[in-house]
Design a protein around this motif. Structure first.
Motif, PDB file in Angstrom:
ATOM      1  N   ALA A 193      -9.526  35.738 -29.358  1.00  0.00           N
ATOM      2  CA  ALA A 193     -10.822  35.933 -29.810  1.00  0.00           C
ATOM      3  C   ALA A 193     -11.326  35.644 -31.182  1.00  0.00           C
ATOM      4  O   ALA A 193     -12.238  35.199 -31.349  1.00  0.00           O
ATOM      5  N   ILE A 194     -10.228  35.808 -32.052  1.00  0.00           N
ATOM      6  CA  ILE A 194     -10.454  35.328 -33.426  1.00  0.00           C
ATOM      7  C   ILE A 194     -10.441  34.041 -33.772  1.00  0.00           C
ATOM      8  O   ILE A 194     -11.207  33.497 -34.744  1.00  0.00           O
ATOM      9  N   ALA A 195      -9.830  33.436 -33.009  1.00  0.00           N
ATOM     10  CA  ALA A 195      -9.201  31.939 -33.455  1.00  0.00           C
ATOM     11  C   ALA A 195     -10.787  31.044 -33.742  1.00  0.00           C
ATOM     12  O   ALA A 195     -10.883  30.160 -34.457  1.00  0.00           O
ATOM     13  N   PRO A 196     -11.979  30.988 -32.712  1.00  0.00           N
ATOM     14  CA  PRO A 196     -12.860  30.232 -33.002  1.00  0.00           C
ATOM     15  C   PRO A 196     -13.503  30.335 -34.371  1.00  0.00           C
ATOM     16  O   PRO A 196     -13.866  29.274 -35.156  1.00  0.00           O
ATOM     17  N   VAL A 197     -13.904  31.606 -34.710  1.00  0.00           N
ATOM     18  CA  VAL A 197     -14.267  31.876 -36.012  1.00  0.00           C
ATOM     19  C   VAL A 197     -13.388  31.465 -37.259  1.00  0.00           C
ATOM     20  O   VAL A 197     -14.005  30.901 -38.230  1.00  0.00           O
ATOM     21  N   LEU A 198     -12.142  31.447 -37.046  1.00  0.00           N
ATOM     22  CA  LEU A 198     -11.317  31.096 -38.039  1.00  0.00           C
ATOM     23  C   LEU A 198     -11.326  29.454 -38.182  1.00  0.00           C
ATOM     24  O   LEU A 198     -11.227  28.797 -39.214  1.00  0.00           O
ATOM     25  N   ALA A 247      -5.450  40.194 -37.275  1.00  0.00           N
ATOM     26  CA  ALA A 247      -6.437  39.959 -36.151  1.00  0.00           C
ATOM     27  C   ALA A 247      -5.874  41.112 -35.189  1.00  0.00           C
ATOM     28  O   ALA A 247      -5.154  41.607 -35.002  1.00  0.00           O
ATOM     29  N   ASN A 248      -7.165  41.647 -34.795  1.00  0.00           N
ATOM     30  CA  ASN A 248      -7.413  42.381 -33.615  1.00  0.00           C
ATOM     31  C   ASN A 248      -7.170  41.674 -32.216  1.00  0.00           C
ATOM     32  O   ASN A 248      -6.673  42.416 -31.238  1.00  0.00           O
ATOM     33  N   ASP A 249      -7.416  40.311 -32.288  1.00  0.00           N
ATOM     34  CA  ASP A 249      -7.076  39.792 -31.117  1.00  0.00           C
ATOM     35  C   ASP A 249      -6.756  38.220 -31.309  1.00  0.00           C
ATOM     36  O   ASP A 249      -7.567  37.529 -31.987  1.00  0.00           O
TER      37      ASP A 249
END
Length: 368
Positions: free
Chosen positions: A136-141, A131-133
């Motif tokens: 921020a990445i949590a919703p798409v995962l 993850a870069n963030d």
């Protein structure tokens, strides 16, 4: 532009007596820290229940051919070239996985989110990510999990419930102790130093830096933490940032810590070109090949890193085992192919193991 920013840019408060200014922005996160003992006494591991997510209504994938995409922070640098190599090695060993690596040439969270979203739409059985963030990445995962896709992270984590497992290359407080102890050995317990990191939202580096701040305050309170700067995992920017620090602080600068495999050799190059070898120590995390000229020249005494190939290998093995149902919440260990049995810590993290230390005596033995 990053989609999300850390809501608070306040520096971590250090214990009384440290010479670090209270207003210094260290670049760490705002999570609690757990600094290890100064004398090296091992910390007792507290049991933690599984805190990862779960794919919804996932089809039976046990032993069946699966399609997996690996989405690192960025592509085209040695670190993630070698993690991708490990992913492909595991896929070949397993024999029932079709895997590919895809990513942006820049460490950009928006690009990473878009790419993962596209793979959810096009259809995959598993997603690996760094993850870069983490926020921020949590919703798409979570969207991937909701679509029944197996999700495993490595190198840099997301929020725990946005993936099933995370392959942790090293514990944050362990990384912190190693880097600060090494730096103190080279510049003394009252030296001044700065850090070159990627971004303040990169989860693994922000976590390491927070633990470094706590450990330094506890064990080396007379050290001065001058500044932390971002360099975006970019070689030219990392060199320029290190060079700016050297010019800015002059003789007060005794050491630079590189938090990435790009920043550390770039800092070594900046110190070399400034004619400061022997006056400014460079300590950090790096793959061996870019560090060889600086280690052999004596400008850098050592560099530290886990096997990045093994990191990718373990992540692919974990995803396959998750898809098969042989890696389950509550497990304490995990059989990772040629790597053998790995320990599960902190609920849903798989610990890779001890890092390698690259020195003049052994650096030629490594090639990545």
């Amino acid at each position: 532009m990053r989609r999300y920013m850390i809501t608070s840019l306040l520096a971590l408060a250090l214990s009384a007596g440290t010479s670090q200014a209270a207003s210094t922005w260290t670049g760490g996160d705002d999570l609690p820290t757990n600094p290890l003992a100064c004398d090296g006494t091992p910390a007792a591991a507290a049991p933690v229940t599984y805190d990862g997510g779960s794919p919804a209504k996932a089809p039976d994938r046990n032993g069946k051919q699966i399609k997996v995409v690996d989405v690192p922070k960025l592509v085209g640098i040695g670190y993630f070239n070698s993690t991708s190599k490990g992913v492909m090695e595991a896929a070949k060993d397993l024999g029932n996985v079709s895997a590919k690596t895809d990513g942006s040439t820049k460490a950009n969270i928006d690009d990473q989110i878009t790419l993962i979203d596209n793979y959810i739409t096009s259809g995959v059985d598993g997603i690996l990510f760094s993850a870069n963030d983490p926020v921020a990445i949590a919703p798409v995962l979570k969207k991937a999990l909701a679509a029944g896709i197996n999700v495993v992270g490595y190198d840099a984590d997301a929020q725990a419930d946005a993936r099933q497992w995370f392959v942790n290359p090293a514990t944050p407080n362990g990384v912190a102790k190693s880097l600060i102890d090494t730096l103190a050995k080279e510049i003394g317990p009252d030296g001044s130093f700065a850090i070159v990191t990627s971004t303040f939202t990169t989860p693994n580096q922000a976590r390491w830096i927070s633990e470094m701040s706590a450990y330094q305050a506890k064990c080396y309170p007379k050290m001065t933490w001058l500044e932390t700067v971002e360099a975006q995992e970019d070689n030219i920017l990392s060199f320029n940032q290190a060079n700016t620090l050297i010019n800015k602080y002059g003789s007060d600068m005794k050491g630079i810590i590189g938090m990435t495999s790009v920043a550390t050799p770039a800092a070594a190059d900046a110190v070399t070109q400034a004619g400061q070898c022997g006056k400014i120590s460079v300590v950090g995390l790096a793959t061996p090949n870019p560090m060889k000229p600086y280690i052999k020249a004596g400008c850098v005494k050592s560099a530290v890193l886990w096997s990045t190939t093994d990191l990718g290998y373990a992540a692919m093995e974990a995803l396959r085992a998750s898809a098969d149902g042989t890696l389950k919440p509550g497990d304490k260990t995990f059989k990772a192919g040629r790597l053998g049995e790995l320990q599960i810590i902190n609920g849903s993290q798989i610990l890779l193991g001890s890092p390698a230390v690259f020195t003049k005596d052994n650096v030629d033995k490594y090639d990545f």
